[in-house]
Design a protein around this motif. Sequence first.
Motif, PDB file in Angstrom:
ATOM      1  N   PHE A  69       0.822  -1.212   0.000  1.00  0.00           N
ATOM      2  CA  PHE A  69       0.000   0.000   0.000  1.00  0.00           C
ATOM      3  C   PHE A  69       0.853   1.258   0.000  1.00  0.00           C
ATOM      4  O   PHE A  69       0.545   2.214  -0.701  1.00  0.00           O
ATOM      5  N   THR A  70       1.951   1.273   0.740  1.00  0.00           N
ATOM      6  CA  THR A  70       2.786   2.473   0.808  1.00  0.00           C
ATOM      7  C   THR A  70       3.481   2.735  -0.521  1.00  0.00           C
ATOM      8  O   THR A  70       3.680   3.873  -0.892  1.00  0.00           O
ATOM      9  N   SER A  71       3.813   1.698  -1.243  1.00  0.00           N
ATOM     10  CA  SER A  71       4.444   1.864  -2.554  1.00  0.00           C
ATOM     11  C   SER A  71       3.470   2.517  -3.540  1.00  0.00           C
ATOM     12  O   SER A  71       3.849   3.386  -4.317  1.00  0.00           O
ATOM     13  N   ILE A  72       2.226   2.108  -3.503  1.00  0.00           N
ATOM     14  CA  ILE A  72       1.208   2.706  -4.367  1.00  0.00           C
ATOM     15  C   ILE A  72       0.963   4.154  -3.964  1.00  0.00           C
ATOM     16  O   ILE A  72       0.835   5.034  -4.812  1.00  0.00           O
ATOM     17  N   GLN A  73       0.941   4.414  -2.674  1.00  0.00           N
ATOM     18  CA  GLN A  73       0.718   5.775  -2.185  1.00  0.00           C
ATOM     19  C   GLN A  73       1.864   6.691  -2.609  1.00  0.00           C
ATOM     20  O   GLN A  73       1.634   7.831  -3.004  1.00  0.00           O
ATOM     21  N   VAL A  74       3.092   6.218  -2.557  1.00  0.00           N
ATOM     22  CA  VAL A  74       4.244   7.009  -2.995  1.00  0.00           C
ATOM     23  C   VAL A  74       4.139   7.299  -4.485  1.00  0.00           C
ATOM     24  O   VAL A  74       4.399   8.423  -4.936  1.00  0.00           O
ATOM     25  N   SER A  75       3.735   6.313  -5.267  1.00  0.00           N
ATOM     26  CA  SER A  75       3.580   6.512  -6.708  1.00  0.00           C
ATOM     27  C   SER A  75       2.516   7.561  -7.013  1.00  0.00           C
ATOM     28  O   SER A  75       2.695   8.412  -7.888  1.00  0.00           O
ATOM     29  N   VAL A  76       1.422   7.537  -6.291  1.00  0.00           N
ATOM     30  CA  VAL A  76       0.358   8.521  -6.487  1.00  0.00           C
ATOM     31  C   VAL A  76       0.846   9.911  -6.097  1.00  0.00           C
ATOM     32  O   VAL A  76       0.582  10.890  -6.804  1.00  0.00           O
ATOM     33  N   ASN A  77       1.573  10.002  -5.005  1.00  0.00           N
ATOM     34  CA  ASN A  77       2.097  11.299  -4.565  1.00  0.00           C
ATOM     35  C   ASN A  77       3.073  11.878  -5.589  1.00  0.00           C
ATOM     36  O   ASN A  77       3.033  13.066  -5.888  1.00  0.00           O
ATOM     37  N   LEU A  78       3.948  11.045  -6.135  1.00  0.00           N
ATOM     38  CA  LEU A  78       4.885  11.511  -7.159  1.00  0.00           C
ATOM     39  C   LEU A  78       4.159  11.931  -8.431  1.00  0.00           C
ATOM     40  O   LEU A  78       4.553  12.894  -9.094  1.00  0.00           O
ATOM     41  N   PHE A  79       3.093  11.243  -8.775  1.00  0.00           N
ATOM     42  CA  PHE A  79       2.288  11.614  -9.931  1.00  0.00           C
ATOM     43  C   PHE A  79       1.649  12.987  -9.725  1.00  0.00           C
ATOM     44  O   PHE A  79       1.630  13.820 -10.642  1.00  0.00           O
ATOM     45  N   ILE A  80       1.141  13.240  -8.533  1.00  0.00           N
ATOM     46  CA  ILE A  80       0.525  14.533  -8.222  1.00  0.00           C
ATOM     47  C   ILE A  80       1.565  15.649  -8.280  1.00  0.00           C
ATOM     48  O   ILE A  80       1.303  16.728  -8.830  1.00  0.00           O
ATOM     49  N   ILE A  81       2.756  15.401  -7.758  1.00  0.00           N
ATOM     50  CA  ILE A  81       3.829  16.398  -7.831  1.00  0.00           C
ATOM     51  C   ILE A  81       4.201  16.671  -9.287  1.00  0.00           C
ATOM     52  O   ILE A  81       4.421  17.819  -9.682  1.00  0.00           O
ATOM     53  N   GLY A  82       4.232  15.634 -10.103  1.00  0.00           N
ATOM     54  CA  GLY A  82       4.506  15.802 -11.524  1.00  0.00           C
ATOM     55  C   GLY A  82       3.450  16.659 -12.207  1.00  0.00           C
ATOM     56  O   GLY A  82       3.762  17.520 -13.036  1.00  0.00           O
ATOM     57  N   LEU A  83       2.195  16.456 -11.855  1.00  0.00           N
ATOM     58  CA  LEU A  83       1.122  17.280 -12.421  1.00  0.00           C
ATOM     59  C   LEU A  83       1.250  18.741 -12.000  1.00  0.00           C
ATOM     60  O   LEU A  83       0.953  19.645 -12.787  1.00  0.00           O
ATOM     61  N   ILE A  84       1.706  18.973 -10.783  1.00  0.00           N
ATOM     62  CA  ILE A  84       1.920  20.349 -10.315  1.00  0.00           C
ATOM     63  C   ILE A  84       3.022  21.005 -11.136  1.00  0.00           C
ATOM     64  O   ILE A  84       2.883  22.154 -11.579  1.00  0.00           O
ATOM     65  N   PHE A  85       4.122  20.297 -11.368  1.00  0.00           N
ATOM     66  CA  PHE A  85       5.208  20.837 -12.195  1.00  0.00           C
ATOM     67  C   PHE A  85       4.723  21.113 -13.617  1.00  0.00           C
ATOM     68  O   PHE A  85       5.064  22.130 -14.210  1.00  0.00           O
ATOM     69  N   LEU A  86       3.934  20.203 -14.159  1.00  0.00           N
ATOM     70  CA  LEU A  86       3.399  20.396 -15.499  1.00  0.00           C
ATOM     71  C   LEU A  86       2.499  21.623 -15.555  1.00  0.00           C
ATOM     72  O   LEU A  86       2.594  22.442 -16.472  1.00  0.00           O
ATOM     73  N   GLY A  87       1.638  21.782 -14.559  1.00  0.00           N
ATOM     74  CA  GLY A  87       0.744  22.933 -14.518  1.00  0.00           C
ATOM     75  C   GLY A  87       1.500  24.242 -14.382  1.00  0.00           C
ATOM     76  O   GLY A  87       1.205  25.221 -15.076  1.00  0.00           O
ATOM     77  N   LEU A  88       2.496  24.271 -13.495  1.00  0.00           N
ATOM     78  CA  LEU A  88       3.297  25.487 -13.340  1.00  0.00           C
ATOM     79  C   LEU A  88       4.091  25.796 -14.596  1.00  0.00           C
ATOM     80  O   LEU A  88       4.189  26.953 -15.019  1.00  0.00           O
ATOM     81  N   GLY A  89       4.660  24.772 -15.205  1.00  0.00           N
ATOM     82  CA  GLY A  89       5.415  24.979 -16.438  1.00  0.00           C
ATOM     83  C   GLY A  89       4.540  25.510 -17.553  1.00  0.00           C
ATOM     84  O   GLY A  89       4.935  26.399 -18.305  1.00  0.00           O
ATOM     85  N   PHE A  90       3.332  25.000 -17.649  1.00  0.00           N
ATOM     86  CA  PHE A  90       2.409  25.475 -18.671  1.00  0.00           C
ATOM     87  C   PHE A  90       1.983  26.915 -18.405  1.00  0.00           C
ATOM     88  O   PHE A  90       1.978  27.751 -19.311  1.00  0.00           O
ATOM     89  N   CYS A  91       1.624  27.199 -17.161  1.00  0.00           N
ATOM     90  CA  CYS A  91       1.161  28.555 -16.825  1.00  0.00           C
ATOM     91  C   CYS A  91       2.257  29.596 -17.030  1.00  0.00           C
ATOM     92  O   CYS A  91       1.997  30.678 -17.541  1.00  0.00           O
TER      93      CYS A  91
END
Length: 64
Positions: free
Chosen positions: A4-26
């Motif tokens: 479960f913790t491995s999946i949670q870490v993967s989801v957290n990293l995905f969310i951080i990646g989306l934040i970087f993508l959003g900031l880069g786009f903006c």
Amino acid sequence: MKSFTSIQVSVNLFIIGLIFLGLGFCVGVKKMTWLLSGFNEKRVKDKTKLAHLVGGTEIILLLF
């Protein structure tokens, strides 16, 4: 099977990646330089170049 913790870490990293993508786009595409911390308008002569540089860097960080 992943724990479960491995999946949670993967989801957290995905969310951080989306934040970087959003900031880069903006910043890079929409030229929202007000999102940049420590941005001094008096020292920057060309805001478009700044937006392309920082926005591109944010999107590259998404890949790594």
